[in-house]
Structure formats: structure tokens, C-alpha cells
Enzyme design. Structure first.
Site, PDB file in Angstrom:
ATOM      1  N   ASP A 247       0.826  -1.209   0.000  1.00  0.00           N
ATOM      2  CA  ASP A 247       0.000   0.000   0.000  1.00  0.00           C
ATOM      3  C   ASP A 247       0.864   1.264   0.000  1.00  0.00           C
ATOM      4  O   ASP A 247       1.839   1.369   0.750  1.00  0.00           O
ATOM      5  CB  ASP A 247      -0.878   0.040   1.245  1.00  0.00           C
ATOM      6  N   HIS A 249      -1.127   4.499  -0.449  1.00  0.00           N
ATOM      7  CA  HIS A 249      -2.147   5.355   0.173  1.00  0.00           C
ATOM      8  C   HIS A 249      -1.834   6.848   0.070  1.00  0.00           C
ATOM      9  O   HIS A 249      -1.896   7.581   1.070  1.00  0.00           O
ATOM     10  CB  HIS A 249      -2.357   4.966   1.627  1.00  0.00           C
ATOM     11  N   ASP A 276      -4.137  -0.296  -3.338  1.00  0.00           N
ATOM     12  CA  ASP A 276      -4.295   0.821  -2.400  1.00  0.00           C
ATOM     13  C   ASP A 276      -3.259   1.905  -2.675  1.00  0.00           C
ATOM     14  O   ASP A 276      -2.465   2.294  -1.811  1.00  0.00           O
ATOM     15  CB  ASP A 276      -4.234   0.337  -0.945  1.00  0.00           C
ATOM     16  N   ASP A 279      -6.218   7.301  -1.499  1.00  0.00           N
ATOM     17  CA  ASP A 279      -7.029   7.484  -0.284  1.00  0.00           C
ATOM     18  C   ASP A 279      -6.144   7.696   0.941  1.00  0.00           C
ATOM     19  O   ASP A 279      -5.020   7.220   1.035  1.00  0.00           O
ATOM     20  CB  ASP A 279      -7.979   6.306  -0.026  1.00  0.00           C
ATOM     21  N   ARG A 280      -6.716   8.413   1.909  1.00  0.00           N
ATOM     22  CA  ARG A 280      -6.106   8.736   3.199  1.00  0.00           C
ATOM     23  C   ARG A 280      -4.976   9.750   3.039  1.00  0.00           C
ATOM     24  O   ARG A 280      -5.070  10.866   3.513  1.00  0.00           O
ATOM     25  CB  ARG A 280      -5.654   7.493   3.935  1.00  0.00           C
ATOM     26  N   ASN A 308      -8.579  -2.788  -2.380  1.00  0.00           N
ATOM     27  CA  ASN A 308      -9.957  -2.483  -1.998  1.00  0.00           C
ATOM     28  C   ASN A 308     -10.252  -0.987  -2.028  1.00  0.00           C
ATOM     29  O   ASN A 308     -11.420  -0.576  -2.075  1.00  0.00           O
ATOM     30  CB  ASN A 308     -10.270  -3.049  -0.605  1.00  0.00           C
ATOM     31  N   HIS A 309      -9.212  -0.147  -2.030  1.00  0.00           N
ATOM     32  CA  HIS A 309      -9.431   1.300  -2.107  1.00  0.00           C
ATOM     33  C   HIS A 309      -9.495   1.820  -3.537  1.00  0.00           C
ATOM     34  O   HIS A 309      -9.733   3.019  -3.724  1.00  0.00           O
ATOM     35  CB  HIS A 309      -8.367   2.058  -1.312  1.00  0.00           C
ATOM     36  N   HIS A 357      -3.878  -8.256  -3.335  1.00  0.00           N
ATOM     37  CA  HIS A 357      -3.914  -7.231  -2.304  1.00  0.00           C
ATOM     38  C   HIS A 357      -4.366  -7.775  -0.963  1.00  0.00           C
ATOM     39  O   HIS A 357      -3.765  -7.494   0.075  1.00  0.00           O
ATOM     40  CB  HIS A 357      -4.839  -6.084  -2.725  1.00  0.00           C
ATOM     41  N   ARG A 405     -12.844  -7.205   9.296  1.00  0.00           N
ATOM     42  CA  ARG A 405     -13.225  -6.012   8.535  1.00  0.00           C
ATOM     43  C   ARG A 405     -14.704  -5.985   8.174  1.00  0.00           C
ATOM     44  O   ARG A 405     -15.205  -4.956   7.733  1.00  0.00           O
ATOM     45  CB  ARG A 405     -12.399  -5.925   7.243  1.00  0.00           C
ATOM     46  N   HIS A 432      -2.394  -4.773   2.343  1.00  0.00           N
ATOM     47  CA  HIS A 432      -3.700  -4.561   2.978  1.00  0.00           C
ATOM     48  C   HIS A 432      -3.678  -4.285   4.474  1.00  0.00           C
ATOM     49  O   HIS A 432      -4.669  -3.835   5.030  1.00  0.00           O
ATOM     50  CB  HIS A 432      -4.560  -5.815   2.693  1.00  0.00           C
TER      51      HIS A 432
END
Length: 502
Positions: A247, A249, A276, A279-280, A308-309, A357, A405, A432
Site C-alpha cells: 500500500d 495510500h 491501495d 485514499d487517506r 480495496n481502495h 492485495h 473487517r 492490505h
């Protein structure tokens, strides 16, 4: 005002903190539980969520109380264990169905899982019980807007099922390049190494790529990705090095640091980024155009897996959509959604190492051929092989259990061993999950997690890591690194207010 209403107003007025003890303990067990809960709150404030969870759990074992469940729900939320957060909120409500804070917590978990309609019902409950709470009213209003927006988007999707980025680009009015724009330019519409080097410097100095070139990259990425299978096979020659990153991110300056440490991508220095990307972190636009640019430059030596993002719901909540709209337009955000649908779901290195992922599956005897045949051009479903590739996590005990999750599963070492044996593989690599050292080796060395965003969200204090291996033995080697300074734009700067509600 009734005492119940007074209680609910107090609970919702400060949703960003664990609930403190509200009354004097009535018995020794209650006193001990409250002491444990108070210690849990202290660890929570220090962002040591695992220790906070441990202490809330001890408090629950001594004397179950809706406050401890709600606080543990909050701590699970902060560790992205949304399924556990949801379960604890449910338990708090079961103990006291008027406990407004628990409805708030449950709505937050529902939001994180993209279950906006269910979240709306809980926020409506909070808003009605707390009419004077501006925060409660604002969150209810924001969620209602989100539900309406998603319904509208679905209606449009049905009407325009043939919509592609290429068609959207043809409908755009491209403007002439301004004379004062001295940034990177595509050469005859193509990405070159010179363009990529210029782009990295341009982004490092907090500049924006001209929208004409950004749209062209998106259009070309869709064209390229539609030719890719859901499972991409990679051949690494015997003495050649191959790098797997986890990730990112939106942490662009840490992405630059990876290239500083390990070298720029090239035909002799190939990479796989394992989902990923966005995001964030608040430099997601810079990250994604960097990664897309290298993919276009080296399509056979630079690989990207979907995380997943890379999905509509996650991007709406956790900042990517807001960042794209801020820096470009809603139209471009819509294009990203379409391009992400075509990202491959997993990669097979030298027919021996499978990289995805998330993780493995809720049933036995899943074959690589089944993964190849996944129809991936869609938003991630809530169950099935595609969902589990993006969302599942390993755990240390044999067997399978529901995911922490709330999506996918948790799978044990026996599940990993059986999958590898069935498909004649050596091990799997996945991402992840934040890891203190940037990586973790589980399941007797057969399941490796790599996470490449150090000091995740500027608060987790973790190292980042990447994996290098050679084709002749595929033995993973780990390189770890700390975060590097970045401009003073906080993580989640572009996120929806709903993502910050817990």
C-alpha cells in the site's frame, strides 16, 4: 428534558473520544472494570489502539457494560477492523437500546463498509434523539446526501452502460496549453522517460500536471488495462531483480523515497505495486499519475494490482474523489472509477508466487484458472473470489473465521498450505494491513504481508517496506525505511466528513 434525552445529547456532543465513566461504581467489580476502561481510554488517546482494545476486553470480562463495547468498537474502527467495530456496537445496543453513542459507532462502521443506507437509519436515530447537536444533524445530512448521490450514480450507470473513458474524453473540450505552463508534456501524446522524470520533479515541487495530459493518461490506461487478464503472469529471469511494493495510500513523498532507495522503474528494474495506491494520504493524485505513467512507459515491466481502495465507495469516503475534484473535476473522478474497474486482481510470478492485495478464499480448491476467469470490470462485490482477493486477511489459527473487517474472511495456515499445494505454488504475497516493520511473515513462511506507507496517516509510527526477489530462487528479501518529510497537508484533508465521524 428527560434523563434519557440528556444522556443521548451528552453522548453525541463529542463523538471523537471514548466515553468516560459516567457515574460512581456501585460494586467492586464495577470499580475494577471502570479502572480498566479508564486505562484503555488513556492508551486510546496515545493511539495505542491494540492495548486499548486489550483493556476494554478485560473490562468487559469483569463487568459487561455498553460503554466498554462502544469504546472497543471505536478502537477497532481506528485499526480498520470494521467488522469487529460493527459487532461491538451491536452488543452495546443490545445492552442498552437507547445508547446513542453506540448507534453513532455502528453508523461509522457501516459507512466504512459502504453500507450507507443502514448507516443513514442509525444517524437518523441519533439526529432525532439529539436535535440540538449540530454534529449529529450535520452527519445525518451528509449521509443522506451520500445515499442520494449513490442512487443517482447507479441510475446513470444503468442508462449509460457503454460509458468508457475514451468516450468521455471525446466529449471533453481540450484547451490549448497555456503559454506560462512549463511543466511536463507528453511527446506526440506518449509517455517518455523524460516526461516521467520531469513529472516526479514537478510533483515534488507541488505543481499540477496539465489537465490535457492527465486526461490522455487516463484514456490510454483504460485502453491498456482492457487488454490485461484478471490474473497477470510475470516472468522474472534467473538473475534479474523484481520488486513488490504494498500500500502507498497517497503518500507521494514516500513513493519517491522508494525510487531513491531502489531505483526508478525500468525494463531492468521492474516493479509490482500491490493495490491501495490512493485514499487517506493527501497526495493521491500525484501517486496515481506517477504509477499510471510508469505503467504506460513500461507496460511489460511495471505492474499494478487493484486494492480495496480502488473503488467508488472507498474513494468517496477516504479522500481520493475529493482530491481529484479539488485538483481537477468531478468528470475526472468518474473516469478514475471506470479505469480502476479494469485493474488486474492478482499476479503470478514465475508460476510459483501469487500476489494479491487481500488474501485467500472462503472455500477450498480455488484454482488459478478460476482467478483468470473473474469478470472484474465492476465495483467490488461483498462476497466471492473478487471480494476475497481484495479484502481477506491471514490469522494465526487453523481454519477460517469471519473477517475482522466485515468483508472477506480471515484464513489460517492450513488454508494457505492447502491452496498452495492445490495450485503448485511456493508462497503468497499480500498487502492490505499496516505492519510495524513494514512487513510480516506468517503461516510458516508461506504468507507474506508487505506495506509500503511508513508512518501511515502520519500517526501509526510503522516502517514501510518492499520486497525484492530474483527469478532463480524467488527468496524474498525485505528493505525497510522510515517516512520522509512532506508538505504540510494533513492526511484525509480531502476526505468526506463522514469518514471522520467515529
Amino acid at each position: 428534558m428527560s434523563s434519557a434525552t440528556e444522556e443521548s445529547t451528552q453522548q453525541a456532543s463529542s463523538p471523537g473520544a471514548p466515553v468516560a465513566n459516567e457515574s460512581a461504581p456501585e460494586n467492586p467489580l464495577q470499580k475494577k472494570a471502570d479502572e480498566l476502561g479508564a486505562r484503555g481510554n488513556d492508551f486510546f488517546k496515545e493511539q495505542n489502539y491494540e492495548k486499548a482494545i486489550e483493556l476494554y476486553t478485560e473490562a468487559i470480562e469483569v463487568c459487561p457494560n455498553e460503554r466498554f463495547y462502544a469504546n472497543r468498537s471505536f478502537a477497532h474502527f481506528r485499526t480498520e477492523a470494521y467488522g469487529y467495530a460493527l459487532a461491538d456496537a451491536d452488543k452495546a445496543i443490545a445492552l442498552k437500546n437507547s445508547y446513542t453513542k453506540a448507534y453513532y459507532r455502528r453508523a461509522a462502521a457501516m459507512m466504512a463498509l459502504g453500507r450507507f443506507k443502514k448507516a443513514l437509519a442509525d444517524l437518523e436515530f441519533v439526529a432525532k434523539r439529539c436535535p440540538s447537536s449540530k454534529d449529529a444533524q450535520d452527519k445525518y445530512s451528509e449521509c443522506k446526501k451520500m445515499v442520494n448521490k449513490i442512487a443517482f450514480e447507479k441510475a446513470i450507470a444503468v442508462e449509460h452502460q457503454e460509458k468508457t473513458v475514451a468516450k468521455m474524453c471525446r466529449d471533453l473540450e481540450f484547451v490549448s496549453i497555456e503559454e506560462d505552463y512549463n511543466g511536463p508534456k507528453l511527446e506526440d501524446g506518449k509517455v517518455t522517460l523524460e516526461f516521467m522524470k520531469s513529472l516526479l520533479d514537478w510533483y515534488k515541487n507541488q505543481n499540477k500536471l496539465h489537465k490535457n495530459f492527465a486526461y490522455k493518461i487516463l484514456c490510454d490506461m483504460e485502453t491498456l488495462l482492457t487488454t490485461q487478464p484478471s490474473l497477470v503472469e510475470i516472468t522474472v529471469p534467473d538473475e534479474a531483480k523484481f520488486t513488490v511494493c504494498g500500500d502507498i495510500h497517497g503518500q507521494f513523498y514516500d513513493l519517491l523515497n522508494i525510487f531513491e532507495i531502489n531505483g526508478l522503474p525500468s525494463p531492468t528494474n521492474p516493479y509490482l505495486f500491490n493495490g491501495d495506491f490512493v485514499d487517506r494520504g493527501s497526495f493521491s493524485v500525484e501517486c496515481i499519475f506517477t504509477l499510471f505513467g510508469f505503467k504506460l512507459l513500461y507496460p511489460n515491466h511495471f505492474f499494478l494490482s487493484r486494492g480495496n481502495h480502488e473503488s467508488f465507495n472507498m474513494n468517496q469516503l477516504y479522500g481520493f474523489t475529493g482530491e481529484v475534484v479539488s485538483k481537477y473535476s468531478q468528470n475526472m473522478a468518474d473516469m478514475f472509477t471506470l479505469v480502476y474497474n479494469w485493474l488486474p486482481l492478482c499476479h503470478l510470478i514465475n508460476k510459483k508466487v501469487l500476489v494479491m492485495h487481500g488474501g485467500l478464499f472462503s472455500r477450498d480448491n480455488v484454482s488459478l484458472d478460476e482467478l483468470r476467469k473473474i469478470d472484474r470490470n465492476r465495483q467490488p462485490p461483498e462476497e466471492g473470489l473478487m471480494c476475497e482477493l481484495l479484502w481477506s486477511d491471514p490469522h494465526p489459527l487453523n481454519g477460517r473465521v469471519p473477517s475482522k473487517r466485515g468483508v472477506g474472511i480471515q484464513f489460517g495456515p492450513d488454508v494457505t498450505e492447502a491452496f498452495l499445494k492445490y495450485n503448485n505454488l511456493d508462497y503468497i504475497i499480500r498487502s492490505h494491513e499496516v505492519k510495524a516493520n513494514g512487513y510480516e511473515v506468517d503461516h510458516n513462511g508461506k504468507c507474506i504481508t508487505v506495506f509500503s506507507a511508513p508512518n501511515y496517516c502520519d500517526q501509526m509510527k510503522n516502517l514501510g517496506a518492499f520486497i525484492t526477489l530474483k527469478g532463480n530462487d524467488l527468496t524474498p528479501k525485505f528493505t525497510t525505511y522510515q517516512e520522509v518529510p512532506h508538505p504540510s497537508v494533513r492526511p484525509m484533508a480531502y476526505a468526506s466528513p463522514l469518514s471522520l465521524m467515529a
